[in-house]
Write an enzyme that holds these catalytic residues in place. Sequence first.
Site, PDB file in Angstrom:
ATOM      1  N   HIS A 151      -9.615 -55.035 -86.441  1.00 27.80           N
ATOM      2  CA  HIS A 151     -10.709 -55.894 -85.981  1.00 27.80           C
ATOM      3  C   HIS A 151     -10.124 -57.125 -85.310  1.00 27.80           C
ATOM      4  CE1 HIS A 151     -11.999 -53.758 -89.609  1.00 27.80           C
ATOM      5  NE2 HIS A 151     -13.074 -53.517 -88.899  1.00 27.80           N
ATOM      6  N   GLY A 193     -18.947 -61.545-105.357  1.00 28.01           N
ATOM      7  CA  GLY A 193     -17.791 -61.615-104.453  1.00 28.01           C
ATOM      8  C   GLY A 193     -16.500 -61.982-105.153  1.00 28.01           C
ATOM      9  N   THR A 206     -19.866 -58.553 -95.297  1.00 29.96           N
ATOM     10  CA  THR A 206     -19.761 -59.371 -96.500  1.00 29.96           C
ATOM     11  C   THR A 206     -20.932 -60.330 -96.595  1.00 29.96           C
ATOM     12  OG1 THR A 206     -17.388 -59.360 -96.105  1.00 29.96           O
ATOM     13  CG2 THR A 206     -18.193 -60.855 -97.789  1.00 29.96           C
ATOM     14  N   ASP A 232     -14.272 -72.489 -92.659  1.00 27.85           N
ATOM     15  CA  ASP A 232     -14.652 -71.102 -92.918  1.00 27.85           C
ATOM     16  C   ASP A 232     -15.992 -70.815 -92.246  1.00 27.85           C
ATOM     17  OD1 ASP A 232     -14.633 -68.522 -94.397  1.00 27.85           O
ATOM     18  OD2 ASP A 232     -16.448 -69.413 -95.240  1.00 27.85           O
TER      19      ASP A 232
HETATM   20  N1  LIG Z   1     -15.426 -62.760-101.856  1.00 26.73           N
HETATM   21  C1  LIG Z   1     -16.208 -63.586-101.182  1.00 26.73           C
HETATM   22  N2  LIG Z   1     -17.082 -64.378-101.840  1.00 26.73           N
HETATM   23  C2  LIG Z   1     -17.894 -65.216-101.166  1.00 26.73           C
HETATM   24  N3  LIG Z   1     -17.909 -65.311 -99.820  1.00 26.73           N
HETATM   25  C3  LIG Z   1     -17.064 -64.536 -99.123  1.00 26.73           C
HETATM   26  C4  LIG Z   1     -16.174 -63.632 -99.748  1.00 26.73           C
HETATM   27  N4  LIG Z   1     -15.463 -63.004 -98.788  1.00 26.73           N
HETATM   28  C5  LIG Z   1     -15.897 -63.495 -97.605  1.00 26.73           C
HETATM   29  N5  LIG Z   1     -16.856 -64.408 -97.816  1.00 26.73           N
HETATM   30  C6  LIG Z   1     -17.626 -65.147 -96.833  1.00 26.73           C
HETATM   31  O1  LIG Z   1     -18.088 -64.249 -95.851  1.00 26.73           O
HETATM   32  C7  LIG Z   1     -17.829 -64.808 -94.581  1.00 26.73           C
HETATM   33  C8  LIG Z   1     -17.644 -63.713 -93.568  1.00 26.73           C
HETATM   34  O2  LIG Z   1     -18.820 -62.987 -93.461  1.00 26.73           O
HETATM   35  P1  LIG Z   1     -18.889 -61.738 -92.480  1.00 26.73           P
HETATM   36  O3  LIG Z   1     -18.798 -62.214 -91.094  1.00 26.73           O
HETATM   37  O4  LIG Z   1     -19.997 -60.864 -92.867  1.00 26.73           O
HETATM   38  O5  LIG Z   1     -17.511 -61.104 -92.871  1.00 26.73           O
HETATM   39  P2  LIG Z   1     -16.826 -59.736 -92.690  1.00 26.73           P
HETATM   40  O6  LIG Z   1     -16.982 -59.395 -91.252  1.00 26.73           O
HETATM   41  O7  LIG Z   1     -15.448 -60.102 -93.084  1.00 26.73           O
HETATM   42  O8  LIG Z   1     -17.493 -58.786 -93.622  1.00 26.73           O
HETATM   43  C9  LIG Z   1     -16.593 -65.632 -94.772  1.00 26.73           C
HETATM   44  O9  LIG Z   1     -16.498 -66.625 -93.795  1.00 26.73           O
HETATM   45  C10 LIG Z   1     -16.781 -66.189 -96.164  1.00 26.73           C
HETATM   46  O10 LIG Z   1     -17.544 -67.386 -96.157  1.00 26.73           O
HETATM   47  O1  LIG Z   2     -15.070 -54.374 -90.651  1.00 27.39           O
HETATM   48  C1  LIG Z   2     -15.489 -53.453 -91.271  1.00 27.39           C
HETATM   49  C2  LIG Z   2     -16.116 -53.572 -92.568  1.00 27.39           C
HETATM   50  O2  LIG Z   2     -15.708 -54.712 -93.233  1.00 27.39           O
HETATM   51  P1  LIG Z   2     -16.494 -56.092 -93.233  1.00 27.39           P
HETATM   52  O3  LIG Z   2     -15.790 -56.816 -94.323  1.00 27.39           O
HETATM   53  O4  LIG Z   2     -17.930 -55.838 -93.465  1.00 27.39           O
HETATM   54  O5  LIG Z   2     -16.298 -56.704 -91.873  1.00 27.39           O
HETATM   55  C3  LIG Z   2     -15.455 -52.136 -90.719  1.00 27.39           C
HETATM   56  O6  LIG Z   2     -15.352 -52.155 -89.363  1.00 27.39           O
HETATM   57  C4  LIG Z   2     -14.395 -51.266 -91.311  1.00 27.39           C
HETATM   58  O7  LIG Z   2     -15.062 -50.511 -92.222  1.00 27.39           O
END
Ligand SMILES: Nc1ncnc2c1ncn2[C@@H]1O[C@H](COP(=O)(O)OP(=O)(O)O)[C@@H](O)[C@H]1O
Ligand SMILES: O=C(COP(=O)(O)O)[C@@H](O)CO
Length: 581
Positions: free
Chosen positions: A217, A486, A444, A556
């Site tokens: 990514h 989380g 997330t 963040d």
């Molecule tokens: N374990 C965690 N607990 C709480 N917040 C988290 C955790 N891991 C990531 N985050 C939050 O999620 C945000 C990212 O969200 P998102 O863009 O949906 O992430 P991803 O693409 O990595 O799934 C981060 O900037 C952080 O604030």
């Molecule tokens: O990025 C993926 C999923 O992870 P996130 O933490 O939700 O970004 C995905 O493209 C790989 O499964």
Amino acid sequence: MTRLFNDPAAFADEALEGFAAAHRGWVRPVTGGVVRAAGTPAGQVAVVVGGGSGHYPAFSGLVGRGLAHGAAVGNVFASPSAQQIRSVARSADGGAGVLLMYGNYAGDVLHFGQAAERLAGDGIEARTFAVTDDISSAAPEESAQRRGIAGDLPVFKAAAAAAEEGLPLAEVLRVAAHANARTRSFGIAFSGCTLPGADHPLFTVPEARMAVGLGIHGEPGIGEESLPTADEAARLMVTALLKELPDGVDAPAGQRAAVILNGLGSVKYEELFVVYRKVAALLGAAGVDIVDPEVGELVTSFDMAGVSLTLTWLDDRLEELWRAPADTPAYRKGAPVAQDPAAEAAAYVEDVDDTRVPDATEASRGSAAHVLAALNAVAGIVDTHADELGRIDAVAGDGDHGIGMRRGTTAALEAAVRAHDLGAGAGTVLVHAGDAWADKAGGTSGALWGTILRSLGTRLGDQDTPTAEAVARGVSDASDAVRRLGGAEVGDKTMVDVLVPFADTLAEAAGAGLPLSEAWQRAAVTAEKAAADTADLLPRKGRARPHAEKSLGTPDAGAHSLALITRAVHGVLPDHPLDQH
Ligand SMILES: Nc1ncnc2c1ncn2[C@@H]1O[C@H](COP(=O)(O)OP(=O)(O)O)[C@@H](O)[C@H]1O
Ligand SMILES: O=C(COP(=O)(O)O)[C@@H](O)CO
């Protein structure tokens, strides 16, 4: 550059629709993804894989005999939601349980974990397994933290071939763990990828340079070097992998290995073959016997220019599973495999009655109008700042935070309007909004924001007028729930760094008797400061963790969006209790 798209927000759904239309003989679309067209043979464990879009043939292209029974497909670079995964798994279940498999990313871990819990509630035994093959994403002693890249394929395949043999769920899981423990990958990249609708790449690699260990990514790599020749690239990757032999493999000489040279999107097949020529020679010189190598695109990252090398160190059992036939849209192996004679897979259709909401008092329905206004403001602020959120997330993450937040807040608002129109109280409106957010955003933040709204809604309920203290208690519930789900604590550089002080300040101000709007104003100021302060922190959770130092000086993304949201909500809070509108 991704040139051909309609509405960028619909890209992932439209791509999946076209994929399913092009491969009717193999797959059948269901809510949340695809399952095998012929279904899962009765009594066979179903292997359901999944992840974000943008990685084709991972994950939908790997559904078919000898490989996955279903794939849950999320938005661009974001995990599918628990609801999507549950739906695909229910359609794929053949009565012997389901193994959910994915790469080790925070969003996937959260959503697949929640899906497994929901499946248990549905009476379907489900286990989860996260692939962790990328050696550049964490040190060997932290190998469980590593992310999954092209090693997904051999690990998925080993488990699926074991399922095909009729083994029970516990045994299929054991095979997955064994294959993962013996699978290692290492990648390099020369240029970034551009997401649909974006006018610049998510990340760049300087001209004539190579990023070493860069993630699929665009997660920053562990180093940067001059652009290599093909032979030098091969040597770099082979050397890295031969340095990290798994337990049970003392030396490369005399070993057998499955080898995958993976193109990440815009490296041509001929270039891959030039690199593979040297990979094969180097492994041969090290005494490694290569078994059924794959050279091609198996896990991509849109138009990213990069390659990765994967080795699965085979024992007799893993070799048998690696050599087993498979027939999927994107991966075929061995003699043609007869399709299962079973009738078309029955698609599980969720029995949701969205035309009814629980009874609510007049007062709570009045408060629901304020909740709508707040969600409207949330969607507005996120829309305005979506690009900025993406840019912040791209510094050490995957750049999709703006996209995910936009999808989530839009869906939340739509669901809230529907519930409100049906006469829902404030609590139910929030719960419906949270479920829609998690379902449509994935990732997330989708899982965490779904939890936040659900916790708040559950606390407010549909009977009473929400007082400042009740709202503060709801926000505290949400803060506790996010930490539980989380596993992050204050200081880890996540949204928790804002949520906890926000909740504490709100509780203190409400406890001191301030009206909601005033209490919220104090808490929003705290949130803004806390979000800005995350710039000085080193990430200890989530995607940014392996690149801690790169994120120093940048706040963040999730912390920043939360602070923006608290400010936007304050803008629409009335000065009086939430029962007047
Ligand atoms: N374990 C965690 N607990 C709480 N917040 C988290 C955790 N891991 C990531 N985050 C939050 O999620 C945000 C990212 O969200 P998102 O863009 O949906 O992430 P991803 O693409 O990595 O799934 C981060 O900037 C952080 O604030
Ligand atoms: O990025 C993926 C999923 O992870 P996130 O933490 O939700 O970004 C995905 O493209 C790989 O499964």
